[in-house]
Write an enzyme that holds these catalytic residues in place. Structure first.
Site, short mmCIF file in Angstrom:
data_model
loop_
_atom_site.label_atom_id
_atom_site.label_comp_id
_atom_site.label_asym_id
_atom_site.label_seq_id
_atom_site.Cartn_x
_atom_site.Cartn_y
_atom_site.Cartn_z
N ARG A 237 -5.92 -2.25 1.66
CA ARG A 237 -4.97 -3.32 1.36
C ARG A 237 -5.63 -4.25 0.36
O ARG A 237 -6.82 -4.58 0.49
CB ARG A 237 -4.60 -4.09 2.62
CG ARG A 237 -3.63 -3.38 3.56
CD ARG A 237 -2.22 -3.26 2.97
NE ARG A 237 -1.30 -2.58 3.88
CZ ARG A 237 -1.14 -1.26 3.96
NH1 ARG A 237 -1.84 -0.45 3.18
NH2 ARG A 237 -0.25 -0.74 4.80
N GLU A 266 0.85 -7.50 -4.59
CA GLU A 266 1.67 -6.42 -5.15
C GLU A 266 3.09 -6.90 -5.33
O GLU A 266 3.59 -7.61 -4.47
CB GLU A 266 1.62 -5.19 -4.22
CG GLU A 266 0.24 -4.56 -4.22
CD GLU A 266 0.09 -3.41 -3.24
OE1 GLU A 266 1.11 -2.90 -2.74
OE2 GLU A 266 -1.06 -3.02 -2.98
N HIS A 284 -0.39 1.72 -5.65
CA HIS A 284 -0.28 1.98 -4.20
C HIS A 284 0.27 3.39 -3.93
O HIS A 284 1.34 3.56 -3.33
CB HIS A 284 0.59 0.92 -3.50
CG HIS A 284 0.24 0.74 -2.05
ND1 HIS A 284 0.20 -0.48 -1.42
CD2 HIS A 284 -0.10 1.64 -1.10
CE1 HIS A 284 -0.13 -0.31 -0.14
NE2 HIS A 284 -0.33 0.97 0.08
C1 GLV Z 1 -0.02 2.71 3.22
O1 GLV Z 1 -0.58 1.90 2.54
C2 GLV Z 1 -0.06 2.75 4.64
O2 GLV Z 1 -0.63 1.85 5.29
O3 GLV Z 1 0.49 3.70 5.19
#
Ligand code: GLV
Ligand code: GLV
Length: 324
Positions: A237, A266, A284
């Site tokens: 993250r 983001e 991402h």
């Molecule tokens: C993606 O970032 C997830 O946490 O599945």
């Protein structure tokens, strides 16, 4: 039963959801705003949400007391106020396991891209810049015999370690708890303190969840401890890294480069990072394969169906923060 889905999901998951209740899916090709989200969930028994949806007590209250389950289509659940939902009797679920390999693949892809200057090479050719092969041309860093420092040796961290072992890397890791002895021995992984890991790793790859303890774990100080030749990989993250401090550190050449799939705000990216050739960025995409996204949505749908049927969820997130 009313099931609210905040963003389109694969048809395989829709089939499961339609059997469990009346399904409403947002038609927007963007995240719902906080107001739209509160409006959309009104009367919902179940909400299927994405990592960009902030689901807290206010959202649960907007849904109403009949709300039973919030199924996040992600393994990370920092976007959900789990204790607030637990207080209201709402089960929270996530999607562990099914995205482990896809995410580790992308993390390793970023590692290769940044150490071997793949993005930079691509841009060079696409800009039609003249070039010729020579022995000193666009040299990167080899991986063999180098040390990968894994922050958080959970499922994805372990999958990353397996890939790195295949490339001849040595594995060290840090984390809240020590891995099981059989995990350590299978990976020849050595447990270090976070500081010791930063000091010794040639590549630092982040695989810890975002929690109050890991927010800005990589800050100016941490970057100052890393080797000048080290690379940072982040596929967990964005807020685990202080993005402004990272840009500063890269400009000061405190570390050699970064491969980033996630960002603090983001969809925005710290603009200075986009100017640097030693930074590789992807939007991402950790779990973004057809197979994995289908599995994730299916798992979320099965969690909804199980809770609405009065059975236990397949993957319940517990308010104490432990992943099931
Ligand atoms: C993606 O970032 C997830 O946490 O599945
Ligand atoms: C490199 O392209 C080589 O042939 O060694």
């Amino acid at each position: 039963m009313r099931i609210v889905v905040t963003r389109r999901v694969p048809e395989a998951a829709m089939v499961v959801l339609r059997e469990a209740g009346e399904v409403w899916v947002s038609g927007e090709d963007r995240p719902l705003s906080p107001d739209e989200l509160r409006e959309a969930v009104r009367g919902a028994d179940a909400v299927v949400c994405m990592l960009h949806d902030r689901v807290d007590g206010a959202v649960a209250d907007a849904a109403g007391p009949q709300l039973k389950v919030v199924a996040n289509v992600a393994v990370g659940y920092d976007n959900i106020d789990v204790p607030a939902l637990a207080e209201r009797g709402v089960t929270v679920t996530n999607t562990p396991g099914v995205l482990t390999d896809a995410t580790a693949d992308l993390a390793f892809g970023l590692l290769l891209a940044v150490t071997r200057r793949i993005g930079e090479g691509e841009r060079l050719l696409r800009s039609r810049t003249p070039w010729s092969f020579h022995l000193g041309f666009m040299l990167g860093s080899g991986l063999q015999g180098k040390t990968l420092g894994i922050v958080g040796l959970g499922q994805i961290g372990q999958a990353m370690a397996h890939r790195a072992r295949a490339f001849g890397m040595r594995i060290v890791y840090s984390g809240r708890s020590r891995a099981k002895p059989e995990v350590e021995s299978a990976l020849h992984a050595e447990h270090l303190s976070f500081l010791e890991l930063l000091r010794t790793a040639d590549v630092v790859s982040l695989h810890c969840p975002l929690t109050p303890e890991t927010r800005h774990l990589i800050d100016a100080e941490a970057l100052g401890v890393m080797k000048h030749s080290a690379f940072l990989i982040n596929t967990t993250r964005g807020p685990v890294v202080d993005e402004a401090a990272l840009a500063d550190g890269l400009l000061r050449r405190e570390i050699a480069g970064a491969g980033l799939d996630v960002f603090e705000k983001e969809p925005e990216v710290e603009p200075r990072l986009l100017e640097m050739d030693n930074v590789v960025v992807t939007p991402h995409l950790g779990s973004a394969t057809v197979e994995t996204r289908t599995e994730m949505a299916l798992l979320a749908a099965r969690n909804v169906a199980a809770v609405l049927a009065g059975e236990g969820a397949v993957n319940e997130v517990r308010p104490d923060g432990d992943r099931s």
